[in-house]
Design an enzyme around this catalytic site. Sequence first.
Site, PDB file in Angstrom:
ATOM      1  N   LYS A 179       0.878  -1.179   0.000  1.00 26.36           N
ATOM      2  CA  LYS A 179       0.000   0.000   0.000  1.00 26.36           C
ATOM      3  C   LYS A 179       0.911   1.224   0.000  1.00 26.36           C
ATOM      4  CE  LYS A 179      -1.885   2.992   2.037  1.00 26.36           C
ATOM      5  NZ  LYS A 179      -1.668   4.414   1.664  1.00 26.36           N
ATOM      6  N   GLU A 254       9.159   1.744  11.034  1.00 28.05           N
ATOM      7  CA  GLU A 254      10.212   2.741  10.757  1.00 28.05           C
ATOM      8  C   GLU A 254       9.520   4.091  10.803  1.00 28.05           C
ATOM      9  OE1 GLU A 254      13.317   1.979  10.252  1.00 28.05           O
ATOM     10  OE2 GLU A 254      13.155  -0.174   9.932  1.00 28.05           O
ATOM     11  N   CYS A 288      13.183  11.274   6.783  1.00 26.87           N
ATOM     12  CA  CYS A 288      12.979  10.830   8.159  1.00 26.87           C
ATOM     13  C   CYS A 288      14.197  11.124   9.019  1.00 26.87           C
ATOM     14  CB  CYS A 288      12.668   9.353   8.181  1.00 26.87           C
ATOM     15  SG  CYS A 288      13.873   8.382   7.279  1.00 26.87           S
ATOM     16  N   GLU A 387       8.627  16.901  14.590  1.00 24.71           N
ATOM     17  CA  GLU A 387       9.134  16.668  13.241  1.00 24.71           C
ATOM     18  C   GLU A 387       8.405  17.608  12.278  1.00 24.71           C
ATOM     19  OE1 GLU A 387       8.106  12.910  11.302  1.00 24.71           O
ATOM     20  OE2 GLU A 387      10.191  12.745  10.689  1.00 24.71           O
TER      21      GLU A 387
END
Length: 486
Positions: A179, A254, A288, A387
């Site tokens: 996906k 992750e 990331c 973030e």
Amino acid sequence: MQEQDIRNRLWIGNAWSDAEKGATFPTINPATGETITDVASAQATDVDRAVEAARAAMRNDAWRDMNPHARSRLLWKLADAIEASADELAALETADNGKPYFESRKVDLPSVVENFRYFAGLADKIQGGTIPVAGPFFNYTLREPVGVVGCITPWNFPLSLAAWKIAPALACGNAVVHKPAEQTPLTAIRLAELAAEVGFPEGVLNVVPGFGETAGSALVRHPGVDAIAFTGSTDVGRIVMREAAETLKKVSLELGGKSPNIVLADADLKSAVRGAATGIFYGKGEVCAAGSRVLVERAIYDDFVDAFADRAAKATVGDPMDSNTRLGAIVSEEQVERVMSYVQSGKEQGARLVMGGERTTVNGKGNFVTATVFADVESEMTIAQEEIFGPVAAVIPVEDLDHAIATANRTIYGLAAGVWTRDIGKAHRIARELQAGTVWVNTYNQYDSASPFGGYKQSGFGRDLGYEAALEKYTQVKSVWVALDR
Ligand code: NAD
């Protein structure tokens, strides 16, 4: 590329299909605001079909009993096919994500090819062991595939992060339902088609583009899925873990980061400034592992901030398809708004904006944000804790090595970290004391298929890349006992 050449449907059992009731969603080029194509939007029933195709592949001896050397060759052929289609895939990736073509073509695509080749090499080296046990028994282990793996990936490195999961999962003999992110589904669909073209049996790799709450959640909850390999935000990672608990799936996560890039007073200033800029402006900061907190020792703080601001001023936005562009378009309108709300918060909380901080366009179009540097940031400020996922650096002064380590670790995240110093002792001490899955010394943003990558703390668990992590995630161990005395 003409719209009719772009693959935009579900790929299930090596065949195209539409989503239930013909549902679609537009995928948009963030550099122009134009719709590239309308993509089939997988619903729960479509995910059911894809999982059934994958389960059938696991029962099909064409895949289940394929000898490991043949599986290795197939992965190698897929790597060749990706390499041969690299221009097309890189152009698709740039159109969908807004990243510079330079990054898609010269960095992402070669790494995807290398990734498939690395894991092709693993496919015929997966083996169990013999174990000395008490009594008249022969005991050995078999390393078997987990079964059907659901891979859920984000939009920032669409093809690379898909490869990080799909290549090892297939090398270990699993079947995959992928996906991709709703913002960037196109390269994943084409990858699956290429896999069929080189000979992967039907159902081994299926793609269900769609939204997280529908297609993603259906995959996570599905009793026919044995493992979920997820890359995405920490918030969604929590949901995935909760929803996977119902069927006790194997889960790897992750997740996000707020990685520190530490510049000590003895560092080579020029390299450190370049490394700090790469750390936060590469990939538009939608990385990331972005070095979004730059911790600088007080003795060189002013010089660093001046040089870093100059460097940021030169990182200008441009048309992603122009081969000279190094700062592309932010992936979506929603993401630009998010980044700009953090810029606002930085200003309101008293950080000093020394460069950028503006929303802009290229040729009058698209979602762009200028390379942004905040100085005098305090560790408790929102821009130093959350973030941002955009080209926004928070420069934080630190007094000494101990203060740098303590500040670096003051976060819920633990994905990556960098340190710039010429003192080998300090470098190794920092590498040990930082709570991060990767530490870069006098460099930043280095990756290799052979080196494990993943998070400490709320950056997740499980590792991508490296053969040990692949075996851990994508195989299970069976212990076999044979009596020798009857
Ligand atoms: P996201 O969490 O919003 O989405 C990631 C994927 O999860 C998408 O495919 C999305 O559709 C899907 N999803 C959303 N809700 C879901 C649900 N309820 N159930 C199942 N699936 C669902 O993340 P994003 O905005 O696409 O990507 C950015 C994030 O990814 C950042 O936080 C970044 O740090 C992280 N990331 C981590 C790594 C790593 O290796 N640690 C690498 C790249 C990106």
